[in-house]
Design a protein around this motif. Structure first.
Motif, PDB file in Angstrom:
ATOM      1  N   UNK A   1      19.405  11.948 -30.620  1.00 13.56           N
ATOM      2  CA  UNK A   1      19.556  13.361 -30.310  1.00 13.56           C
ATOM      3  C   UNK A   1      20.671  13.553 -29.284  1.00 13.56           C
ATOM      4  N   UNK A   2      21.219  14.766 -29.259  1.00 11.65           N
ATOM      5  CA  UNK A   2      22.211  15.121 -28.246  1.00 11.65           C
ATOM      6  C   UNK A   2      21.856  16.483 -27.658  1.00 11.65           C
ATOM      7  N   UNK A   3      22.372  16.705 -26.461  1.00 14.28           N
ATOM      8  CA  UNK A   3      22.196  18.028 -25.871  1.00 14.28           C
ATOM      9  C   UNK A   3      23.333  18.304 -24.907  1.00 14.28           C
ATOM     10  N   UNK A   4      23.608  19.562 -24.730  1.00 17.17           N
ATOM     11  CA  UNK A   4      24.599  19.962 -23.729  1.00 17.17           C
ATOM     12  C   UNK A   4      24.019  19.727 -22.338  1.00 17.17           C
ATOM     13  N   UNK A   5      24.854  19.593 -21.350  1.00 16.29           N
ATOM     14  CA  UNK A   5      24.342  19.331 -19.995  1.00 16.29           C
ATOM     15  C   UNK A   5      23.398  20.435 -19.524  1.00 16.29           C
ATOM     16  N   UNK A   6      22.285  20.040 -18.967  1.00 18.20           N
ATOM     17  CA  UNK A   6      21.312  20.964 -18.387  1.00 18.20           C
ATOM     18  C   UNK A   6      20.462  20.201 -17.408  1.00 18.20           C
ATOM     19  N   UNK A   7      19.503  20.900 -16.818  1.00 15.14           N
ATOM     20  CA  UNK A   7      18.643  20.301 -15.811  1.00 15.14           C
ATOM     21  C   UNK A   7      17.984  19.024 -16.331  1.00 15.14           C
ATOM     22  N   UNK A   8      18.152  17.953 -15.591  1.00 17.16           N
ATOM     23  CA  UNK A   8      17.625  16.655 -16.028  1.00 17.16           C
ATOM     24  C   UNK A   8      16.100  16.614 -16.039  1.00 17.16           C
ATOM     25  N   UNK A   9      15.457  17.582 -15.388  1.00 14.01           N
ATOM     26  CA  UNK A   9      13.992  17.609 -15.401  1.00 14.01           C
ATOM     27  C   UNK A   9      13.425  17.748 -16.798  1.00 14.01           C
ATOM     28  N   UNK A  10      14.230  18.281 -17.722  1.00 18.05           N
ATOM     29  CA  UNK A  10      13.730  18.523 -19.074  1.00 18.05           C
ATOM     30  C   UNK A  10      14.140  17.433 -20.052  1.00 18.05           C
ATOM     31  N   UNK A  11      14.675  16.341 -19.551  1.00 16.02           N
ATOM     32  CA  UNK A  11      15.284  15.365 -20.451  1.00 16.02           C
ATOM     33  C   UNK A  11      14.282  14.696 -21.389  1.00 16.02           C
ATOM     34  N   UNK A  12      13.030  14.606 -20.999  1.00 16.13           N
ATOM     35  CA  UNK A  12      12.038  13.958 -21.865  1.00 16.13           C
ATOM     36  C   UNK A  12      11.330  14.935 -22.797  1.00 16.13           C
ATOM     37  N   UNK A  13      11.725  16.200 -22.746  1.00 17.93           N
ATOM     38  CA  UNK A  13      11.119  17.245 -23.572  1.00 17.93           C
ATOM     39  C   UNK A  13      11.963  17.408 -24.836  1.00 17.93           C
ATOM     40  N   UNK A  14      11.402  17.061 -25.965  1.00 18.55           N
ATOM     41  CA  UNK A  14      12.177  17.088 -27.214  1.00 18.55           C
ATOM     42  C   UNK A  14      12.675  18.492 -27.555  1.00 18.55           C
ATOM     43  N   UNK A  15      11.969  19.504 -27.082  1.00 19.69           N
ATOM     44  CA  UNK A  15      12.380  20.883 -27.363  1.00 19.69           C
ATOM     45  C   UNK A  15      13.707  21.213 -26.683  1.00 19.69           C
ATOM     46  N   UNK A  16      14.039  20.493 -25.635  1.00 18.80           N
ATOM     47  CA  UNK A  16      15.242  20.758 -24.864  1.00 18.80           C
ATOM     48  C   UNK A  16      16.460  19.996 -25.372  1.00 18.80           C
TER      49      UNK A  16
END
Length: 125
Positions: free
Chosen positions: A96-111
């Motif tokens: 998976x990839x995601x744009x940079x955002x708060x690292x607190x959500x990194x383990x949440x697949x929805x993010x």
């Protein structure tokens, strides 16, 4: 849109190793975080590891020391080296990839923004 293609899954015996690869293409950004999740039958999707564009690594405590994430930014590819595999590691592994955002959500697949189709890893006992 970003396309992710995983490879490297397969059948391995307990204690063996596998190396997964995931190549990204399309509207990728050098600032994207790339990562791996897995999902076993009947279970929720589980965070495995992630690596930011600057090389900072987040990984699951349950797999730490056995799984290693790495990234080749020039190739837009992320890897997951899996050693000392156990039968409970059997799952479909997703990139998976995601744009940079708060690292607190990194383990949440929805993010996470984009997903690959998954590759099956089966560890026999």
């Amino acid at each position: 849109q970003v396309q992710l293609v995983e490879s490297g899954g397969g059948l391995v015996q307990t204690g063996g190793s596998l190396r997964l690869s995931c190549a990204a293409s399309g509207s990728t950004s050098s600032g994207d975080t790339m990562g791996w999740f897995r999902q076993a039958p009947g279970k929720e999707r589980e965070f495995v590891a992630a690596i930011t564009s600057r090389g900072f690594i987040y990984d699951s405590d349950s797999m730490k020391g056995r799984f290693t994430i790495a990234r080749d930014k020039a190739k837009n590819t992320v890897y997951l080296q899996m050693d000392a595999l156990k039968p409970e590691d059997t799952a479909v592994y997703y990139c998976a990839t995601r744009r940079p955002r708060n690292a607190n959500s990194i383990s949440d697949s929805i993010q996470w923004d984009y997903w690959g189709q998954g590759t099956q890893v089966t560890v026999s006992s």
